[in-house]
Scaffold this active site. Structure first.
Site, PDB file in Angstrom:
ATOM      1  CB  SER A 128      -0.936   0.008   1.210  1.00  0.00           C
ATOM      2  OG  SER A 128      -0.214   0.160   2.412  1.00  0.00           O
ATOM      3  CB  ALA A 183      -2.063  -1.847  11.430  1.00  0.00           C
ATOM      4  CG  ASP A 230      -4.937   0.003  12.578  1.00  0.00           C
ATOM      5  OD1 ASP A 230      -5.456  -0.929  13.219  1.00  0.00           O
ATOM      6  OD2 ASP A 230      -5.078   0.147  11.352  1.00  0.00           O
ATOM      7  CG  ASP A 255      -5.552   2.533   2.061  1.00  0.00           C
ATOM      8  OD1 ASP A 255      -6.543   2.672   1.325  1.00  0.00           O
ATOM      9  OD2 ASP A 255      -4.698   1.651   1.892  1.00  0.00           O
ATOM     10  CE  LYS A 285      -9.830   1.172   0.858  1.00  0.00           C
ATOM     11  NZ  LYS A 285      -8.473   1.021   0.331  1.00  0.00           N
TER      12      LYS A 285
END
Length: 357
Positions: free
Chosen positions: A193, A226, A245, A281, A310
């Site tokens: 990523s 993470a 996270d 993200d 998304k």
């Protein structure tokens, strides 16, 4: 005569790009129609006054196009034994129409779709470019040395017998063939990523903005961090990162002394003081993400942000438009918003947002 935009895109997202171009062109006063086939990796948008449309619709405003070209000629049915002669004849005809002029092109890019079928054309495109380039220079169409300031000439192989001639303005197009930056996965990156955020900074910020906005010791927050791919990119730009996270982070990031891990829900956490950058993200419904991102700007918690949305499997352009419009409305301030489906994205788009200056 130039009568179409030709745009490269991710294979499978041709209907989304076609819907976006149709809507944006109509709003710009240049209605037309799109030709697209799912899986081909490109969309042609046919409109009278395509050159004016290209100026009215800059690439930075198009979400689902990796590259925007102005089609000059469509050349199907080529004889594989001599593809160069029809191209030279097409350029001569365009010169007579006043569409092109000798010496106007600074570079030649020979491309093929980024699709399963298109990749089989890679060898042909490479060898044909080596053959065509000297012929263009001899005929005066191409500058003696590559000049990236001048318009580019693109030869797009859609098949062994079919090419499209097109041109692009270096000031309003991607600086990479097919609009794909060739990034390599760094051995120390915690996840792939990381490539998404690296590409976002390269694609959605210009060189001047990168110099101003990506500096040492800036404060950043990474929501849903993470295992730490995006935190790693921010750290590599010299930033001090709060990684939020409940999941584990890669130990090497924490050992750097530049990343602080906060175990919390990225949708609930807020910083004690404003940060320069917020990135996100997280896998969540796009409208929920857009709403939370708007809260960060409305409350003054960040100056700039990069976040992913998304997308659902259907009506992806419609969902994109709804999310971006709602985000801008809910920030309660004038915003600069740039959104693109990046090469390293999948079923998502990446958004850069910052208050208008």
């Amino acid at each position: 005569m130039t009568d179409a935009l030709f745009c490269w895109c991710r294979a499978g997202f041709e209907p989304e790009l076609a819907a976006e171009l149709t809507e944006r062109a109509a709003l710009a006063g240049h209605p037309g129609y799109a030709r697209a086939e799912r899986g081909n990796g490109y969309v042609e948008f046919i409109a009278s006054g395509a050159r004016a449309l290209a100026m009215a619709l800059p690439l930075e405003r198009i979400v689902f196009a990796r590259q925007k070209l102005l089609r000059l000629a469509d050349l199907p049915g080529l004889n594989p034994s001599d593809r160069i002669t029809p191209i030279m004849q097409a350029l001569d005809a365009l010169k007579e129409q006043g569409e092109v002029a000798p010496g106007m092109f600074g570079e030649l890019w020979v491309e093929h779709p980024d699709s399963d079928d298109g990749k089989t054309l890679a060898g042909l495109a490479r060898s044909f470019g080596n053959a065509l380039r000297p012929s263009l220079r001899k005929a005066g169409w191409l500058s003696a040395k590559d000049d990236p300031r001048r318009p580019r000439l693109h030869v797009a192989f859609l098949g062994g017998h079919h090419v499209v001639l097109a041109t692009s303005d270096p000031r309003d197009s991607s600086p990479w063939p097919l609009g794909i930056p060739r990034l390599r996965m760094h051995a120390e990156a915690p996840s792939r990523s990381a490539l998404k955020l690296e590409e976002a900074f390269l694609t959605l910020l210009d060189e001047r903005e990168r110099g101003l906005l990506l500096r040492d010791n800036m404060q950043a927050a990474d929501l849903g961090a993470a295992p730490g791919g995006w935190s790693w990119v921010l750290m590599r730009h010299g930033m001090l990162v709060t990684a939020v996270d409940n999941g584990p982070m890669r130990e090497q990031l924490l050992d750097s002394g530049r990343v602080e891990h906060v175990r919390a829900d990225g949708f609930q956490w807020q910083p004690r003081r404003p940060v320069d950058w917020m990135v996100c993200d997280m896998v969540e419904q796009p409208r929920k993400v857009a709403d939370r991102m708007a809260t960060w700007f409305r409350e003054g918690w960040c100056k700039q942000a990069v976040f992913n949305l998304k997308l659902p499997m259907k009506k992806r352009w419609e969902e994109t438009r709804i999310c971006l419009e709602a985000f801008e409305l809910q920030t309660h301030r004038p915003m600069t918003i740039r959104a693109r489906q990046l090469y390293h994205d999948r079923e998502e788009i990446t958004v850069l947002a910052m208050p208008s200056r």
